[in-house]
Design an enzyme around this catalytic site. Structure first.
Site, PDB file in Angstrom:
ATOM      1  N   MET A  31      33.790  28.579  47.193  1.00  0.00           N
ATOM      2  CA  MET A  31      32.824  29.403  47.928  1.00  0.00           C
ATOM      3  C   MET A  31      32.206  30.427  46.968  1.00  0.00           C
ATOM      4  O   MET A  31      31.640  31.430  47.410  1.00  0.00           O
ATOM      5  CB  MET A  31      33.503  30.088  49.111  1.00  0.00           C
ATOM      6  CG  MET A  31      34.019  29.081  50.136  1.00  0.00           C
ATOM      7  SD  MET A  31      34.089  29.696  51.812  1.00  0.00           S
ATOM      8  CE  MET A  31      35.222  31.031  51.639  1.00  0.00           C
ATOM      9  N   GLY A  32      32.310  30.162  45.662  1.00  0.00           N
ATOM     10  CA  GLY A  32      31.677  31.040  44.683  1.00  0.00           C
ATOM     11  C   GLY A  32      32.472  32.309  44.434  1.00  0.00           C
ATOM     12  O   GLY A  32      33.636  32.417  44.796  1.00  0.00           O
ATOM     13  N   TYR A  33      31.810  33.271  43.773  1.00  0.00           N
ATOM     14  CA  TYR A  33      32.449  34.491  43.285  1.00  0.00           C
ATOM     15  C   TYR A  33      33.709  34.098  42.501  1.00  0.00           C
ATOM     16  O   TYR A  33      34.819  34.519  42.800  1.00  0.00           O
ATOM     17  CB  TYR A  33      32.758  35.472  44.417  1.00  0.00           C
ATOM     18  CG  TYR A  33      32.612  36.904  43.940  1.00  0.00           C
ATOM     19  CD1 TYR A  33      31.350  37.421  43.679  1.00  0.00           C
ATOM     20  CD2 TYR A  33      33.717  37.701  43.699  1.00  0.00           C
ATOM     21  CE1 TYR A  33      31.196  38.704  43.194  1.00  0.00           C
ATOM     22  CE2 TYR A  33      33.569  38.988  43.208  1.00  0.00           C
ATOM     23  CZ  TYR A  33      32.305  39.479  42.967  1.00  0.00           C
ATOM     24  OH  TYR A  33      32.143  40.758  42.475  1.00  0.00           O
ATOM     25  N   LEU A  34      33.474  33.253  41.516  1.00  0.00           N
ATOM     26  CA  LEU A  34      34.553  32.557  40.817  1.00  0.00           C
ATOM     27  C   LEU A  34      35.412  33.510  39.993  1.00  0.00           C
ATOM     28  O   LEU A  34      34.910  34.469  39.407  1.00  0.00           O
ATOM     29  CB  LEU A  34      33.951  31.479  39.913  1.00  0.00           C
ATOM     30  CG  LEU A  34      33.025  30.480  40.620  1.00  0.00           C
ATOM     31  CD1 LEU A  34      32.462  29.486  39.608  1.00  0.00           C
ATOM     32  CD2 LEU A  34      33.731  29.750  41.746  1.00  0.00           C
ATOM     33  N   HIS A  35      36.696  33.216  39.970  1.00  0.00           N
ATOM     34  CA  HIS A  35      37.655  34.014  39.196  1.00  0.00           C
ATOM     35  C   HIS A  35      38.550  33.075  38.388  1.00  0.00           C
ATOM     36  O   HIS A  35      38.318  31.854  38.386  1.00  0.00           O
ATOM     37  CB  HIS A  35      38.463  34.924  40.125  1.00  0.00           C
ATOM     38  CG  HIS A  35      39.067  34.207  41.294  1.00  0.00           C
ATOM     39  ND1 HIS A  35      40.096  33.298  41.156  1.00  0.00           N
ATOM     40  CD2 HIS A  35      38.781  34.225  42.621  1.00  0.00           C
ATOM     41  CE1 HIS A  35      40.433  32.817  42.333  1.00  0.00           C
ATOM     42  NE2 HIS A  35      39.638  33.345  43.250  1.00  0.00           N
ATOM     43  N   HIS A  38      39.739  29.828  40.006  1.00  0.00           N
ATOM     44  CA  HIS A  38      38.747  28.742  39.992  1.00  0.00           C
ATOM     45  C   HIS A  38      38.622  28.162  38.577  1.00  0.00           C
ATOM     46  O   HIS A  38      38.490  26.949  38.409  1.00  0.00           O
ATOM     47  CB  HIS A  38      37.372  29.252  40.422  1.00  0.00           C
ATOM     48  CG  HIS A  38      37.316  29.781  41.823  1.00  0.00           C
ATOM     49  ND1 HIS A  38      37.139  31.107  42.099  1.00  0.00           N
ATOM     50  CD2 HIS A  38      37.415  29.149  43.008  1.00  0.00           C
ATOM     51  CE1 HIS A  38      37.113  31.277  43.410  1.00  0.00           C
ATOM     52  NE2 HIS A  38      37.292  30.116  43.986  1.00  0.00           N
ATOM     53  N   LYS A 149      47.367  28.373  46.044  1.00  0.00           N
ATOM     54  CA  LYS A 149      47.392  29.649  46.777  1.00  0.00           C
ATOM     55  C   LYS A 149      47.056  29.407  48.249  1.00  0.00           C
ATOM     56  O   LYS A 149      47.657  29.997  49.134  1.00  0.00           O
ATOM     57  CB  LYS A 149      46.414  30.666  46.189  1.00  0.00           C
ATOM     58  CG  LYS A 149      46.561  32.017  46.900  1.00  0.00           C
ATOM     59  CD  LYS A 149      45.757  33.090  46.257  1.00  0.00           C
ATOM     60  CE  LYS A 149      44.326  33.073  46.704  1.00  0.00           C
ATOM     61  NZ  LYS A 149      44.121  33.479  48.109  1.00  0.00           N
ATOM     62  N   ASP A 150      46.094  28.519  48.500  1.00  0.00           N
ATOM     63  CA  ASP A 150      45.773  28.135  49.878  1.00  0.00           C
ATOM     64  C   ASP A 150      46.618  26.909  50.221  1.00  0.00           C
ATOM     65  O   ASP A 150      46.100  25.794  50.379  1.00  0.00           O
ATOM     66  CB  ASP A 150      44.277  27.839  50.000  1.00  0.00           C
ATOM     67  CG  ASP A 150      43.452  29.078  49.728  1.00  0.00           C
ATOM     68  OD1 ASP A 150      43.541  30.034  50.501  1.00  0.00           O
ATOM     69  OD2 ASP A 150      42.738  29.101  48.702  1.00  0.00           O
ATOM     70  N   ARG A 187      38.655  37.770  47.546  1.00  0.00           N
ATOM     71  CA  ARG A 187      38.764  38.898  48.491  1.00  0.00           C
ATOM     72  C   ARG A 187      39.421  40.123  47.856  1.00  0.00           C
ATOM     73  O   ARG A 187      39.359  41.209  48.440  1.00  0.00           O
ATOM     74  CB  ARG A 187      39.520  38.473  49.755  1.00  0.00           C
ATOM     75  CG  ARG A 187      38.727  37.505  50.617  1.00  0.00           C
ATOM     76  CD  ARG A 187      39.335  37.303  51.991  1.00  0.00           C
ATOM     77  NE  ARG A 187      38.407  36.629  52.891  1.00  0.00           N
ATOM     78  CZ  ARG A 187      38.380  35.311  53.119  1.00  0.00           C
ATOM     79  NH1 ARG A 187      39.235  34.521  52.520  1.00  0.00           N
ATOM     80  NH2 ARG A 187      37.487  34.788  53.952  1.00  0.00           N
TER      81      ARG A 187
HETATM   82  O1  PAF Z   1      39.205  27.311  49.281  1.00  0.00           O
HETATM   83  C1  PAF Z   1      37.986  27.545  49.452  1.00  0.00           C
HETATM   84  O2  PAF Z   1      37.351  28.265  48.686  1.00  0.00           O
HETATM   85  C2  PAF Z   1      37.279  26.918  50.638  1.00  0.00           C
HETATM   86  O3  PAF Z   1      38.102  26.878  51.748  1.00  0.00           O
HETATM   87  C3  PAF Z   1      36.712  25.521  50.327  1.00  0.00           C
HETATM   88  C4  PAF Z   1      37.813  24.513  50.023  1.00  0.00           C
HETATM   89  C5  PAF Z   1      35.756  25.590  49.145  1.00  0.00           C
HETATM   90  C6  PAF Z   1      35.924  25.007  51.529  1.00  0.00           C
HETATM   91  O4  PAF Z   1      34.858  25.831  51.851  1.00  0.00           O
END
Ligand code: PAF
Length: 282
Positions: A31-35, A38, A149-150, A187
């Protein structure tokens, strides 16, 4: 050279040419705002594939009413520069209207979605499964990369790929932490300096859980020890601390098989998550 597409047909054109030339394709959905978290996914994707696609899309369907969809941090130029430095070949950066025309279909993997974050965020995983399915159909990657993490998201995506027969290998990648232990998250940017300090109680609780967990231990003993660490922090409010089966995400009374120990904690208004996996030898 890095290309950027904003439409589905343009993205499909690029991928079609790559596939015709026999290249393997890896996808890192973001979802961008890469760290750094990512970046570690992109690096792994770069190592394992001929072509690397990063999607940058703040997906509206995974945010519930009153959540932070509008406030979610965005900085596409910064993301583009990071992707370029890591050897990304294509960024897919659509607008919401390109991805969704109302009314539209949803994909939902209900079995793993009723515990942990799914309890507090009832529509979240339906939105995640929907957008990830769409990205899989658009990019048709050989491999796709997600962070541990997720952890619940990763388990749900694995199940979705299995249940819906996507011909894609899902690669889970370790949690990346700041030097002081805080798990990297877009976040984290919401935190004031005081909250940033308070947020350390999540990784401290993880460390405490890792210290005491053992085969056969009652889950409640682990939960109580971790809860005590978080409760000592006045700015923290616990959403959940849970011990669940690592595969089906259902709570277990005792640690007798592989488990995920997961927590979600509000620091002020910011909800943060962390976890660890514990494997019980057969
Ligand atoms: O983990 C995330 O950043 C989001 O849930 C994902 C997998 C890009 C889906 O929008």
């Amino acid at each position: 050279m890095l290309q950027v597409t904003t439409t589905i047909p343009a993205t499909r054109d690029v991928i079609r040419k790559w596939k015709k030339d026999g290249y393997s394709v890896g996808l890192v959905p973001t979802m961008g705002y890469l760290h750094e978290g990512h970046a570690s996914l992109i690096q792994k994707c770069r190592e394992e594939n001929d072509r690397v696609v990063v999607s940058v899309f703040v997906n509206p369907t995974q945010f519930g009413p009153g959540e932070d969809l509008e406030a979610y941090p965005r900085d596409f130029e910064r993301d583009r520069a990071l992707c370029e430095s890591l050897g990304t070949d294509l960024i897919f950066h659509p607008e919401p209207e390109e991805m969704y025309q109302d009314p539209h279909a949803y994909v939902s993997i209900d079995t793993l979605s009723d515990t942990l974050c799914g309890k507090t965020r009832p529509i979240h995983f339906k939105g995640v499964c929907t957008v990830v399915s769409k990205l899989f159909h658009i990019v048709t990657p050989d491999r796709a990369y997600f962070g541990q993490k997720d952890a619940q998201q990763l388990a749900i995506i694995r199940k979705m790929v299995q249940d819906l027969n996507f011909d894609i290998t899902i690669v889970g990648c370790p949690i990346i932490r700041e030097a002081d232990g805080l798990a990297r998250s877009s976040r984290n940017t919401y935190l004031s300096p005081e909250e940033r300090q308070a947020a350390l109680c999540l990784s401290q609780a993880v460390a405490r859980g890792q210290q005491i967990i053992a085969p056969g231990i009652a889950s409640q003993t682990v939960i109580d020890a971790m809860t005590a660490v978080i409760s000592a922090e006045p700015l923290a409010r616990i959403d959940y601390v849970s011990v669940v089966d690592a595969l089906d995400m259902q709570p277990v009374d005792h640690v007798e098989k592989n488990v995920l120990v997961a927590l979600a904690v509000y620091i002020g208004r910011t909800r943060l998550i962390d976890n660890f996996l514990y494997e019980v030898a057969p």
